[in-house]
Design a protein around this motif. Structure first.
Motif, PDB file in Angstrom:
ATOM      1  N   THR A  42       2.721 -26.430 -17.824  1.00 42.32           N
ATOM      2  CA  THR A  42       3.358 -27.909 -17.601  1.00 42.32           C
ATOM      3  C   THR A  42       3.071 -28.724 -16.474  1.00 42.32           C
ATOM      4  O   THR A  42       2.407 -29.884 -16.290  1.00 42.32           O
ATOM      5  CB  THR A  42       4.927 -27.820 -17.815  1.00 42.32           C
ATOM      6  N   MET A  43       2.968 -27.902 -15.424  1.00 41.01           N
ATOM      7  CA  MET A  43       2.487 -28.689 -14.053  1.00 41.01           C
ATOM      8  C   MET A  43       0.911 -29.240 -14.128  1.00 41.01           C
ATOM      9  O   MET A  43       0.760 -30.380 -13.753  1.00 41.01           O
ATOM     10  CB  MET A  43       2.581 -27.545 -12.754  1.00 41.01           C
ATOM     11  N   LEU A  44       0.375 -28.427 -14.676  1.00 38.54           N
ATOM     12  CA  LEU A  44      -1.110 -28.959 -14.786  1.00 38.54           C
ATOM     13  C   LEU A  44      -1.111 -30.326 -15.690  1.00 38.54           C
ATOM     14  O   LEU A  44      -1.936 -31.238 -15.322  1.00 38.54           O
ATOM     15  CB  LEU A  44      -2.078 -27.904 -15.698  1.00 38.54           C
ATOM     16  N   PHE A  45      -0.450 -30.247 -16.602  1.00 38.58           N
ATOM     17  CA  PHE A  45      -0.274 -31.600 -17.528  1.00 38.58           C
ATOM     18  C   PHE A  45       0.219 -32.608 -16.697  1.00 38.58           C
ATOM     19  O   PHE A  45      -0.165 -33.861 -16.791  1.00 38.58           O
ATOM     20  CB  PHE A  45       0.281 -31.200 -18.771  1.00 38.58           C
ATOM     21  N   ARG A  46       1.203 -32.177 -15.837  1.00 36.48           N
ATOM     22  CA  ARG A  46       1.616 -33.629 -15.112  1.00 36.48           C
ATOM     23  C   ARG A  46       0.841 -33.949 -13.888  1.00 36.48           C
ATOM     24  O   ARG A  46       0.827 -35.194 -13.697  1.00 36.48           O
ATOM     25  CB  ARG A  46       3.209 -32.943 -14.308  1.00 36.48           C
ATOM     26  N   ALA A  47      -0.057 -33.086 -13.536  1.00 38.28           N
ATOM     27  CA  ALA A  47      -0.999 -33.437 -12.425  1.00 38.28           C
ATOM     28  C   ALA A  47      -2.261 -34.333 -13.244  1.00 38.28           C
ATOM     29  O   ALA A  47      -2.601 -35.311 -12.824  1.00 38.28           O
ATOM     30  CB  ALA A  47      -1.475 -32.264 -11.962  1.00 38.28           C
ATOM     31  N   LEU A  48      -2.657 -33.730 -14.502  1.00 37.70           N
ATOM     32  CA  LEU A  48      -3.889 -34.401 -15.055  1.00 37.70           C
ATOM     33  C   LEU A  48      -3.398 -35.725 -15.549  1.00 37.70           C
ATOM     34  O   LEU A  48      -4.258 -36.554 -15.645  1.00 37.70           O
ATOM     35  CB  LEU A  48      -4.257 -33.475 -16.301  1.00 37.70           C
ATOM     36  N   SER A  49      -2.189 -35.879 -16.026  1.00 35.08           N
ATOM     37  CA  SER A  49      -1.635 -37.163 -16.532  1.00 35.08           C
ATOM     38  C   SER A  49      -1.473 -38.082 -15.343  1.00 35.08           C
ATOM     39  O   SER A  49      -1.363 -39.473 -15.720  1.00 35.08           O
ATOM     40  CB  SER A  49      -0.474 -37.095 -17.250  1.00 35.08           C
ATOM     41  N   GLY A  50      -1.323 -37.863 -14.115  1.00 41.46           N
ATOM     42  CA  GLY A  50      -0.929 -38.761 -13.155  1.00 41.46           C
ATOM     43  C   GLY A  50       0.449 -38.747 -12.791  1.00 41.46           C
ATOM     44  O   GLY A  50       1.054 -39.491 -11.722  1.00 41.46           O
ATOM     45  N   LEU A  51       1.365 -37.806 -13.307  1.00 38.82           N
ATOM     46  CA  LEU A  51       3.101 -37.932 -13.285  1.00 38.82           C
ATOM     47  C   LEU A  51       3.297 -37.234 -11.882  1.00 38.82           C
ATOM     48  O   LEU A  51       4.333 -37.189 -11.564  1.00 38.82           O
ATOM     49  CB  LEU A  51       3.770 -37.295 -14.349  1.00 38.82           C
ATOM     50  N   ILE A  59      -9.325 -35.894  -9.687  1.00 39.13           N
ATOM     51  CA  ILE A  59      -9.228 -35.815 -11.196  1.00 39.13           C
ATOM     52  C   ILE A  59      -9.772 -37.195 -11.586  1.00 39.13           C
ATOM     53  O   ILE A  59      -9.685 -38.077 -11.266  1.00 39.13           O
ATOM     54  CB  ILE A  59      -7.573 -35.911 -11.543  1.00 39.13           C
ATOM     55  N   TYR A  60     -10.957 -37.056 -12.583  1.00 34.68           N
ATOM     56  CA  TYR A  60     -11.613 -38.407 -12.950  1.00 34.68           C
ATOM     57  C   TYR A  60     -11.397 -38.608 -14.552  1.00 34.68           C
ATOM     58  O   TYR A  60     -11.410 -37.664 -15.530  1.00 34.68           O
ATOM     59  CB  TYR A  60     -13.136 -38.406 -12.804  1.00 34.68           C
ATOM     60  N   TRP A  61     -11.503 -39.803 -14.982  1.00 33.92           N
ATOM     61  CA  TRP A  61     -11.363 -40.303 -16.294  1.00 33.92           C
ATOM     62  C   TRP A  61     -12.533 -41.386 -16.442  1.00 33.92           C
ATOM     63  O   TRP A  61     -12.393 -42.507 -15.859  1.00 33.92           O
ATOM     64  CB  TRP A  61     -10.083 -40.935 -16.819  1.00 33.92           C
ATOM     65  N   ASN A  62     -13.494 -40.977 -17.122  1.00 36.48           N
ATOM     66  CA  ASN A  62     -14.600 -41.844 -17.195  1.00 36.48           C
ATOM     67  C   ASN A  62     -15.183 -42.309 -15.710  1.00 36.48           C
ATOM     68  O   ASN A  62     -15.511 -43.636 -15.750  1.00 36.48           O
ATOM     69  CB  ASN A  62     -14.378 -42.927 -18.141  1.00 36.48           C
ATOM     70  N   ASP A  63     -15.446 -41.676 -14.999  1.00 40.00           N
ATOM     71  CA  ASP A  63     -16.019 -41.882 -13.420  1.00 40.00           C
ATOM     72  C   ASP A  63     -15.014 -42.671 -12.801  1.00 40.00           C
ATOM     73  O   ASP A  63     -15.396 -43.091 -11.552  1.00 40.00           O
ATOM     74  CB  ASP A  63     -17.207 -42.680 -13.542  1.00 40.00           C
ATOM     75  N   ASP A  69      -8.080 -45.223  -8.592  1.00 45.95           N
ATOM     76  CA  ASP A  69      -8.467 -46.437  -9.723  1.00 45.95           C
ATOM     77  C   ASP A  69      -7.543 -47.059 -10.379  1.00 45.95           C
ATOM     78  O   ASP A  69      -7.085 -47.992 -11.027  1.00 45.95           O
ATOM     79  CB  ASP A  69      -9.813 -46.434 -10.361  1.00 45.95           C
ATOM     80  N   PHE A  70      -6.512 -45.789 -10.685  1.00 50.89           N
ATOM     81  CA  PHE A  70      -5.149 -46.234 -11.527  1.00 50.89           C
ATOM     82  C   PHE A  70      -4.323 -45.158 -10.940  1.00 50.89           C
ATOM     83  O   PHE A  70      -4.578 -43.916 -10.672  1.00 50.89           O
ATOM     84  CB  PHE A  70      -5.625 -46.183 -12.967  1.00 50.89           C
ATOM     85  N   ALA A  71      -2.962 -45.298 -11.333  1.00 45.98           N
ATOM     86  CA  ALA A  71      -1.760 -44.466 -10.921  1.00 45.98           C
ATOM     87  C   ALA A  71      -1.890 -43.555 -12.044  1.00 45.98           C
ATOM     88  O   ALA A  71      -1.697 -42.223 -11.569  1.00 45.98           O
ATOM     89  CB  ALA A  71      -0.476 -45.426 -10.852  1.00 45.98           C
ATOM     90  N   VAL A  72      -1.727 -43.758 -13.440  1.00 47.03           N
ATOM     91  CA  VAL A  72      -1.963 -42.716 -14.403  1.00 47.03           C
ATOM     92  C   VAL A  72      -2.796 -42.985 -15.326  1.00 47.03           C
ATOM     93  O   VAL A  72      -3.569 -43.930 -15.349  1.00 47.03           O
ATOM     94  CB  VAL A  72      -0.240 -42.697 -15.092  1.00 47.03           C
ATOM     95  N   LEU A  73      -3.141 -41.866 -16.036  1.00 43.82           N
ATOM     96  CA  LEU A  73      -4.238 -42.253 -17.129  1.00 43.82           C
ATOM     97  C   LEU A  73      -3.798 -43.298 -18.043  1.00 43.82           C
ATOM     98  O   LEU A  73      -3.003 -43.777 -18.290  1.00 43.82           O
ATOM     99  CB  LEU A  73      -4.397 -41.050 -18.072  1.00 43.82           C
ATOM    100  N   PRO A  74      -4.904 -44.316 -18.211  1.00 43.57           N
ATOM    101  CA  PRO A  74      -4.543 -45.705 -18.626  1.00 43.57           C
ATOM    102  C   PRO A  74      -4.198 -45.482 -20.221  1.00 43.57           C
ATOM    103  O   PRO A  74      -3.657 -46.455 -20.773  1.00 43.57           O
ATOM    104  CB  PRO A  74      -5.718 -46.417 -18.459  1.00 43.57           C
ATOM    105  N   SER A  75      -4.770 -44.710 -20.976  1.00 43.83           N
ATOM    106  CA  SER A  75      -4.670 -44.376 -22.443  1.00 43.83           C
ATOM    107  C   SER A  75      -4.206 -42.975 -22.843  1.00 43.83           C
ATOM    108  O   SER A  75      -5.015 -42.257 -22.964  1.00 43.83           O
ATOM    109  CB  SER A  75      -5.753 -44.762 -23.125  1.00 43.83           C
ATOM    110  N   GLN A  76      -2.865 -42.423 -22.546  1.00 45.94           N
ATOM    111  CA  GLN A  76      -2.449 -41.323 -22.926  1.00 45.94           C
ATOM    112  C   GLN A  76      -1.177 -41.106 -23.585  1.00 45.94           C
ATOM    113  O   GLN A  76      -0.277 -42.346 -23.348  1.00 45.94           O
ATOM    114  CB  GLN A  76      -2.322 -40.362 -21.460  1.00 45.94           C
ATOM    115  N   GLY A  77      -0.793 -40.346 -24.310  1.00 43.91           N
ATOM    116  CA  GLY A  77       0.361 -39.803 -24.934  1.00 43.91           C
ATOM    117  C   GLY A  77       0.597 -38.565 -24.599  1.00 43.91           C
ATOM    118  O   GLY A  77      -0.067 -37.612 -24.517  1.00 43.91           O
ATOM    119  N   ILE A  78       1.958 -38.417 -23.902  1.00 35.18           N
ATOM    120  CA  ILE A  78       2.303 -36.866 -23.456  1.00 35.18           C
ATOM    121  C   ILE A  78       3.586 -36.258 -23.970  1.00 35.18           C
ATOM    122  O   ILE A  78       4.626 -37.070 -24.110  1.00 35.18           O
ATOM    123  CB  ILE A  78       2.298 -37.067 -21.955  1.00 35.18           C
TER     124      ILE A  78
END
Length: 214
Positions: A42-51, A59-63, A69-78
């Motif tokens: 769960t902590m890993l998911f919180r980190a990868l999502s930006g929460l 952590i990079y999403w599309n470079d 570049d953004f606070a949380v992943l721009p297109s995610q459902g969790i």
């Protein structure tokens, strides 16, 4: 599109909860994270999502880099338990409220997502009166309703009967076919065997093993 983590670390109150984790994941695949409760999934998911912010690593999403570049992943459902849902609102009311925060979808898409998880959009019962299985279905509807690029599901089959588990597994496969990148955390080995293209075994906040099987 890729989600990449490089050597990420996180401590809380002096305890290491994520320890030198590196991952590279692409859209159109399901990545399973298997481990006991408290292993760090769960902590890993919180980190990868930006929460949750990490202490070190990247952590990079599309470079583009998370938290720069953004606070949380721009297109995610969790799905992280039942966070953000109100017990005194119906399923539609809950998801419409969340949808309005981004303004990407409207009532039609919300109702479609609710039907896809096997619930009735016309049901007037409030969330607090739902069974455990119904609650689980609704949080999954919340995660998929905007057709996000990244979907993170923490124990998605918890509280479901055998028929419900089969339905949700089919839904996850459909989201993969749509092209989403899906992260699936579970202590259920059957979920991993049936759904995951690649499995990471996680313990004490560290990736112990990865492969196509447990």
């Amino acid at each position: 599109m890729k989600l990449i983590a490089n050597n990420i670390h996180k401590k809380i109150k002096g305890k290491t909860i994520l320890n030198d984790i590196s991952l590279e994941m692409e859209t159109g695949n399901i990545y399973g994270f298997w481990g006991r409760n408290g292993s760090g999934k769960t902590m890993l998911f919180r980190a990868l999502s930006g929460l949750m912010k990490i202490d070190s690593g990247n952590i990079y999403w599309n470079d583009k880099e998370l938290h720069k570049d953004f606070a949380v992943l721009p297109s995610q459902g969790i799905v992280l338990e039942h966070a953000g849902l109100y017990p005194n609102k119906t399923g539609v009311e809950n998801l419409l409220y969340l949808a309005q925060l981004k303004g990407v979808i409207g009532k039609r898409e919300v109702e479609e997502a609710i039907r896809r998880v096997g619930l009735d959009p016309a049901d007037k019962r409030v969330f607090g009166k739902y069974s455990m299985g119904m609650k689980q279905r609704l949080v999954i509807a919340q995660a998929i309703m905007e057709k996000p690029d990244v979907i993170m599901l923490d124990e998605p089959t918890n509280g479901l009967d055998e028929a419900g588990i089969k339905e949700i597994r089919q839904l996850i496969e459909q989201e993969k076919e749509r092209g989403a990148l899906i992260l699936l955390a579970s202590h259920n080995q059957e979920d991993m065997k049936i759904l995951a293209d690649q499995v990471y075994k996680i313990a004490d906040g560290r990736i112990e093993r990865k492969g196509t099987e447990l």
